[in-house]
Design a protein around this motif. Structure first.
Motif, PDB file in Angstrom:
ATOM      1  N   VAL A  40       0.915  -1.080  -0.125  1.00  0.00           N
ATOM      2  CA  VAL A  40      -0.005  -0.067   0.075  1.00  0.00           C
ATOM      3  C   VAL A  40       0.922   1.240   0.075  1.00  0.00           C
ATOM      4  O   VAL A  40       1.691   1.404   0.996  1.00  0.00           O
ATOM      5  N   LEU A  41       0.827   2.172  -1.130  1.00  0.00           N
ATOM      6  CA  LEU A  41       1.420   3.341  -1.159  1.00  0.00           C
ATOM      7  C   LEU A  41       0.407   4.480  -0.946  1.00  0.00           C
ATOM      8  O   LEU A  41      -0.774   4.738  -1.409  1.00  0.00           O
ATOM      9  N   CYS A  42       1.082   5.585  -0.551  1.00  0.00           N
ATOM     10  CA  CYS A  42       0.119   6.711  -0.273  1.00  0.00           C
ATOM     11  C   CYS A  42       0.973   8.027  -0.529  1.00  0.00           C
ATOM     12  O   CYS A  42       2.450   7.991  -0.393  1.00  0.00           O
ATOM     13  N   SER A  43       0.528   9.236  -0.781  1.00  0.00           N
ATOM     14  CA  SER A  43       1.168  10.377  -0.844  1.00  0.00           C
ATOM     15  C   SER A  43       1.639  10.847   0.325  1.00  0.00           C
ATOM     16  O   SER A  43       0.808  10.639   1.496  1.00  0.00           O
ATOM     17  N   SER A  44       2.693  11.748   0.726  1.00  0.00           N
ATOM     18  CA  SER A  44       3.050  12.168   1.999  1.00  0.00           C
ATOM     19  C   SER A  44       1.924  13.119   2.586  1.00  0.00           C
ATOM     20  O   SER A  44       1.950  13.084   3.676  1.00  0.00           O
ATOM     21  N   GLY A  45       1.177  13.741   1.940  1.00  0.00           N
ATOM     22  CA  GLY A  45      -0.114  14.668   2.264  1.00  0.00           C
ATOM     23  C   GLY A  45      -1.034  13.511   2.997  1.00  0.00           C
ATOM     24  O   GLY A  45      -1.645  14.108   3.986  1.00  0.00           O
ATOM     25  N   PHE A  46      -1.145  12.438   2.214  1.00  0.00           N
ATOM     26  CA  PHE A  46      -2.312  11.547   2.883  1.00  0.00           C
ATOM     27  C   PHE A  46      -1.706  10.953   4.307  1.00  0.00           C
ATOM     28  O   PHE A  46      -2.521  11.063   5.057  1.00  0.00           O
ATOM     29  N   ARG A  75       0.497  12.281   6.247  1.00  0.00           N
ATOM     30  CA  ARG A  75       0.369  13.344   7.350  1.00  0.00           C
ATOM     31  C   ARG A  75      -1.098  13.595   7.888  1.00  0.00           C
ATOM     32  O   ARG A  75      -1.345  13.641   9.047  1.00  0.00           O
ATOM     33  N   ALA A  76      -1.833  13.600   7.044  1.00  0.00           N
ATOM     34  CA  ALA A  76      -3.279  13.998   7.424  1.00  0.00           C
ATOM     35  C   ALA A  76      -3.875  12.701   8.289  1.00  0.00           C
ATOM     36  O   ALA A  76      -4.805  12.925   9.125  1.00  0.00           O
ATOM     37  N   LYS A  77      -3.568  11.275   7.744  1.00  0.00           N
ATOM     38  CA  LYS A  77      -4.166  10.383   8.536  1.00  0.00           C
ATOM     39  C   LYS A  77      -3.088  10.006   9.547  1.00  0.00           C
ATOM     40  O   LYS A  77      -3.440   8.691  10.127  1.00  0.00           O
ATOM     41  N   GLY A  78      -1.929  10.493   9.986  1.00  0.00           N
ATOM     42  CA  GLY A  78      -0.982   9.907  10.981  1.00  0.00           C
ATOM     43  C   GLY A  78      -0.500   8.719  10.518  1.00  0.00           C
ATOM     44  O   GLY A  78      -0.053   7.792  11.192  1.00  0.00           O
ATOM     45  N   LYS A  79      -0.031   8.479   9.233  1.00  0.00           N
ATOM     46  CA  LYS A  79       0.609   7.161   8.556  1.00  0.00           C
ATOM     47  C   LYS A  79       1.991   7.296   8.512  1.00  0.00           C
ATOM     48  O   LYS A  79       2.576   8.452   8.038  1.00  0.00           O
ATOM     49  N   LYS A  80       2.807   6.269   8.767  1.00  0.00           N
ATOM     50  CA  LYS A  80       4.292   6.466   8.656  1.00  0.00           C
ATOM     51  C   LYS A  80       4.991   5.271   8.046  1.00  0.00           C
ATOM     52  O   LYS A  80       4.309   4.066   8.136  1.00  0.00           O
ATOM     53  N   GLY A  81       6.050   5.434   7.416  1.00  0.00           N
ATOM     54  CA  GLY A  81       6.297   4.198   6.508  1.00  0.00           C
ATOM     55  C   GLY A  81       7.717   4.860   5.831  1.00  0.00           C
ATOM     56  O   GLY A  81       7.884   6.107   5.810  1.00  0.00           O
ATOM     57  N   PRO A  82       8.517   3.773   5.345  1.00  0.00           N
ATOM     58  CA  PRO A  82       9.541   3.968   4.455  1.00  0.00           C
ATOM     59  C   PRO A  82       9.075   4.967   3.288  1.00  0.00           C
ATOM     60  O   PRO A  82       7.908   4.808   2.726  1.00  0.00           O
TER      61      PRO A  82
END
Length: 389
Positions: free
Chosen positions: A226-232, A234-241
């Motif tokens: 699962v990949l996401c934008s850095s904006g998403f 930040r908004a959802k509190g997700k972290k990863g490489p």
């Protein structure tokens, strides 16, 4: 904007004759979405890497929809990506582009392959079709059985490398011994029994100098990211490489095995890092000699120094440059359409400190090299991906 990996999942890899690809893919997808804390409806696009489904299962045209027909992604916009053994890493490349373009905030990559069958010749025939069939000599050997076309190619490359570098069959056997130890620590690995140098050298010869354990076997499996934008994120509190770069290349006429080095140089330049910054590597060891040869092509060691990696212990999990801590293709397994995604899953999990007894100490930069097919005297396709913790 950056692309962030926030979820990974994988099925077991192995020979599951009675288990369809859709079952394996559903397992990997469910695990990846759970890891990301998302639902299917949150996903804007799905890209599915699959290479041999048409030959082995007969399924063409709607491979992504059939492979994901039992998954949590049913009904999401999806497409299949086919690029030989680099199919799912190529899907990852396109997913990264989709996020960087601003078109999507969340994209899922799935690699899935079903290679086993009651007809054991189908997988060999499918793999032989990853060459230019209009130029290929007859692929049937004595008795009409399909020849191991790629192992013949890899063996010839290995013999040439041995002549110019001093690499030995013992070096190749030591690579397998290391990777089967790594595989024994990996819950999804196809080969989970460690082999010694002697076990490998005394095994049945396929094509000199390759014995059976030096060759990645036929298998089934699926992996999801699962990949996401850095904006998403930040908004959802997700972290990863984060994805530093992901580059796709195709062979040029008379490429003469230069596709990997050419792509690696561009990848390091695009990422703004040097080969010395790499903490660990997952590379395409469809045959064991690749783990000694490819680091030179990746600019990680000087020409001719590949054997030193295994002889010095540098490529061990606790070494200076761990290579294939997952077990690589020869131990984790090589269901071809899933391999590229599985490599990236391993890197992401290593960079998140999730790999338990095979965890690399304090990794910062992970590199995945995934090659596919054969044309113009070298690989037809090459994917290089660099991730940062």
């Amino acid at each position: 904007m950056e692309t962030i990996i926030i979820g990974t999942g994988s099925s077991r890899f192995g020979m599951f004759v009675d288990t369809p690809a859709r079952t394996l893919a559903a397992e990997a997808v469910a695990e990846a979405l759970k890891d990301a804390g998302l639902e299917g409806k949150d996903v804007g696009l799905v890209l599915v890497g699959n290479a041999v489904g048409g030959v082995v299962t007969g399924q063409e045209m709607i491979r992504s929809q059939t492979i994901l027909s039992q998954s949590l992604l049913v009904g999401r916009p999806m497409a299949a990506v086919e690029n030989a053994c680099a199919s799912s890493s190529s899907a990852f490349y396109l997913a990264h582009l989709a996020i960087q373009s601003g078109m999507h905030d969340v994209v899922v990559v799935v690699g899935a392959e079903k290679m086993t069958s009651t007809d054991r010749t189908l997988a060999t025939k499918a793999l032989a079709a990853a060459t230019d069939v209009s130029l290929r000599q007859e692929a049937a050997g004595d008795g009409g059985k399909p020849r191991p076309v790629f192992m013949e190619i890899y063996a010839a490359n290995a013999r040439n490398y041995m002549a110019r570098s001093g690499a030995t069959a013992e070096d190749f056997a030591d690579v397998v011994a290391k990777n089967t130890r790594n595989g024994s620590l990996n819950p999804i690995a196809q080969v989970k029994v460690p082999l010694s140098r002697e076990d490998v050298l005394n095994a049945r010869e396929i094509v000199a100098p390759l014995t059976r354990p030096m060759c990645a076997g036929i298998g089934d499996g699926a992996a999801a990211i699962v990949l996401c934008s850095s904006g998403f994120a930040r908004a959802k509190g997700k972290k990863g490489p984060k994805v530093r770069t992901s580059l796709l290349a195709s062979a040029e006429i008379e490429d003469n095995h230069e596709i990997v080095s050419r792509t690696a140089a561009k990848a390091f330049e695009a990422a703004g890092i040097s080969p010395e910054d790499v903490s660990l590597v997952e590379l395409h060891d469809a045959a064991a000699p690749a783990e000694i040869m490819v680091p030179e092509e990746l600019l990680l060691v000087a020409q001719g120094d590949g054997p030193s990696l295994i002889r010095s212990g540098a490529s061990r999990i606790d070494g200076r440059l761990p290579i294939n801590p997952s077990g690589g293709l020869t131990a984790r397994g090589h269901p071809v359409g899933a391999t590229g995604a599985a490599q990236i899953v391993e890197l992401a999990n290593q960079l998140r400190g999730r790999c338990g007894p095979r965890q690399v100490a304090n990794p910062r930069i992970g590199l995945a090299e995934n090659a596919g097919g054969s044309i113009f005297n070298g690989a037809a396709a090459c994917m290089i991906t660099l991730l940062e913790a």
